[in-house]
Design a protein around this motif. Structure first.
Motif, PDB file in Angstrom:
ATOM      1  N   HIS A 173       0.858  -1.181   0.000  1.00  0.00           N
ATOM      2  CA  HIS A 173       0.000   0.000   0.000  1.00  0.00           C
ATOM      3  C   HIS A 173       0.898   1.235   0.000  1.00  0.00           C
ATOM      4  O   HIS A 173       1.815   1.343   0.821  1.00  0.00           O
ATOM      5  N   LEU A 174       0.608   2.154  -0.935  1.00  0.00           N
ATOM      6  CA  LEU A 174       1.416   3.380  -1.016  1.00  0.00           C
ATOM      7  C   LEU A 174       0.535   4.602  -0.879  1.00  0.00           C
ATOM      8  O   LEU A 174      -0.572   4.649  -1.433  1.00  0.00           O
ATOM      9  N   ARG A 175       1.043   5.592  -0.161  1.00  0.00           N
ATOM     10  CA  ARG A 175       0.363   6.892  -0.087  1.00  0.00           C
ATOM     11  C   ARG A 175       1.374   7.981  -0.426  1.00  0.00           C
ATOM     12  O   ARG A 175       2.530   7.903   0.011  1.00  0.00           O
ATOM     13  N   VAL A 176       0.902   8.954  -1.190  1.00  0.00           N
ATOM     14  CA  VAL A 176       1.821   9.995  -1.663  1.00  0.00           C
ATOM     15  C   VAL A 176       1.268  11.383  -1.350  1.00  0.00           C
ATOM     16  O   VAL A 176       0.087  11.657  -1.597  1.00  0.00           O
TER      17      VAL A 176
ATOM     18  N   GLN B 242       5.008  25.455   4.465  1.00  0.00           N
ATOM     19  CA  GLN B 242       4.730  24.443   5.493  1.00  0.00           C
ATOM     20  C   GLN B 242       3.339  23.841   5.402  1.00  0.00           C
ATOM     21  O   GLN B 242       2.569  23.907   6.358  1.00  0.00           O
ATOM     22  N   TYR B 243       3.008  23.276   4.234  1.00  0.00           N
ATOM     23  CA  TYR B 243       1.784  22.483   4.169  1.00  0.00           C
ATOM     24  C   TYR B 243       1.999  21.292   3.262  1.00  0.00           C
ATOM     25  O   TYR B 243       2.921  21.267   2.446  1.00  0.00           O
ATOM     26  N   ARG B 244       1.131  20.308   3.453  1.00  0.00           N
ATOM     27  CA  ARG B 244       1.225  19.043   2.744  1.00  0.00           C
ATOM     28  C   ARG B 244      -0.109  18.765   2.076  1.00  0.00           C
ATOM     29  O   ARG B 244      -1.145  19.064   2.655  1.00  0.00           O
ATOM     30  N   TYR B 245      -0.118  18.253   0.862  1.00  0.00           N
ATOM     31  CA  TYR B 245      -1.377  17.939   0.184  1.00  0.00           C
ATOM     32  C   TYR B 245      -1.311  16.524  -0.391  1.00  0.00           C
ATOM     33  O   TYR B 245      -0.263  16.061  -0.846  1.00  0.00           O
ATOM     34  N   GLU B 246      -2.481  15.877  -0.353  1.00  0.00           N
ATOM     35  CA  GLU B 246      -2.570  14.493  -0.809  1.00  0.00           C
ATOM     36  C   GLU B 246      -2.406  14.431  -2.319  1.00  0.00           C
ATOM     37  O   GLU B 246      -3.013  15.221  -3.039  1.00  0.00           O
ATOM     38  N   SER B 247      -1.598  13.512  -2.798  1.00  0.00           N
ATOM     39  CA  SER B 247      -1.441  13.378  -4.250  1.00  0.00           C
ATOM     40  C   SER B 247      -2.090  12.099  -4.758  1.00  0.00           C
ATOM     41  O   SER B 247      -2.937  12.132  -5.633  1.00  0.00           O
ATOM     42  N   ASN B 248      -1.689  10.970  -4.247  1.00  0.00           N
ATOM     43  CA  ASN B 248      -2.374   9.735  -4.644  1.00  0.00           C
ATOM     44  C   ASN B 248      -2.111   8.573  -3.696  1.00  0.00           C
ATOM     45  O   ASN B 248      -1.329   8.680  -2.754  1.00  0.00           O
ATOM     46  N   GLU B 249      -2.804   7.490  -4.006  1.00  0.00           N
ATOM     47  CA  GLU B 249      -2.757   6.269  -3.184  1.00  0.00           C
ATOM     48  C   GLU B 249      -2.821   5.102  -4.165  1.00  0.00           C
ATOM     49  O   GLU B 249      -3.536   5.198  -5.165  1.00  0.00           O
ATOM     50  N   ALA B 250      -2.091   4.046  -3.911  1.00  0.00           N
ATOM     51  CA  ALA B 250      -2.132   2.920  -4.861  1.00  0.00           C
ATOM     52  C   ALA B 250      -1.724   1.628  -4.175  1.00  0.00           C
ATOM     53  O   ALA B 250      -1.184   1.644  -3.057  1.00  0.00           O
TER      54      ALA B 250
END
Ligand SMILES: CCCCCCCCCCCCCCCC(=O)SCCNC(=O)CCNC(=O)[C@H](O)C(C)(C)COP(=O)(O)OP(=O)(O)OC[C@H]1O[C@@H](n2cnc3c(N)ncnc32)[C@H](O)[C@@H]1OP(=O)(O)O
Length: 171
Positions: free
Chosen positions: A90-93, A101-109
């Motif tokens: 399982h990968l999360r990116v 200083q912020y993080r945003y969801e890109s993808n999951e696979a």
């Protein structure tokens, strides 16, 4: 063969998006991200089984948000279930803007890797023990996902996919 916990395979990989990694919109190329994800999944699966591993398949990969030039790519990979010779990873990116200083969801696979023996043939892998509620949920769903991907690859008869069929046909 001794079982291993899911967290023993956990890895974090960070990459910086440089100009040569981007498309004409100034965002990370999808193919470059898939390349890094493949390496991260290869390391996580190798940690689980302590053997060289091959990518057998990649499940549907959708890009939620583009990652911008100069941002950091943060990839987390962990084996979600081990089968006989294969493992689901399982990968999360996320993209990270370290300046603001912020993080945003890109993808999951989900990637499937197969462990190889010295002759390049599939070899058995240790069983995986989920410990947290999240790991247990990923572990439980892995059988359904495996059946679906094997059907799509023409390697499983849909009639034998009991776990997947149970989603549609209630007894
Ligand atoms: C020493 C410690 C190291 C630690 C740290 C290492 C760090 C190191 C980092 C490396 C990071 C780079 C990682 C990149 C790795 C590549 O880029 S590999 C290159 C791309 N991949 C390939 O070229 C693979 C080509 N395909 C093949 O070689 C063969 O088809 C495979 C995948 C080995 C499967 O072999 P096969 O003869 O079809 O074997 P078969 O017995 O039918 O199936 C074996 C297993 O594969 C599964 N499978 C077969 N097809 C599929 C499919 N389409 N979907 C899902 N599962 C499938 C089967 O279900 C079975 O699983 P189990 O039921 O046994 O659990």
């Amino acid at each position: 063969m001794e079982s291993k916990t899911a967290s023993e395979s956990f890895i974090i990989m960070n990459e910086l998006v440089l100009p040569n990694d981007t498309n004409t919109f100034g965002n990370l190329m999808g193919g470059r991200l898939m390349y890094w994800m493949d390496i991260a999944a290869g390391i996580a699966s190798g940690k689980h089984c302590n053997a060289p591993c091959m990518t057998a398949s990649v499940d549907n990969l959708s890009f939620k948000n583009p990652i911008k030039l100069g941002n950091i790519v943060h990839i987390e990979a962990q084996v979600s279930r081990a089968f006989n010779t294969s493992m689901e990873v399982h990968l999360r990116v996320w993209g990270e803007d370290s300046l603001h200083q912020y993080r945003y969801e890109s993808n999951e696979a989900y990637f499937t890797f197969v462990a190889l023996d010295p002759n390049g043939k599939p070899r058995k892998v240790p069983a995986l023990i989920p410990e947290t509620a999240e790991e247990q949920a990923l572990y439980d769903g892995a059988l359904r996902r495996r059946q679906l991907r094997l059907i799509l690859a023409g390697k499983m008869n849909p009639d034998d996919a009991s776990e997947l069929r149970a989603l549609f046909f209630k007894s």
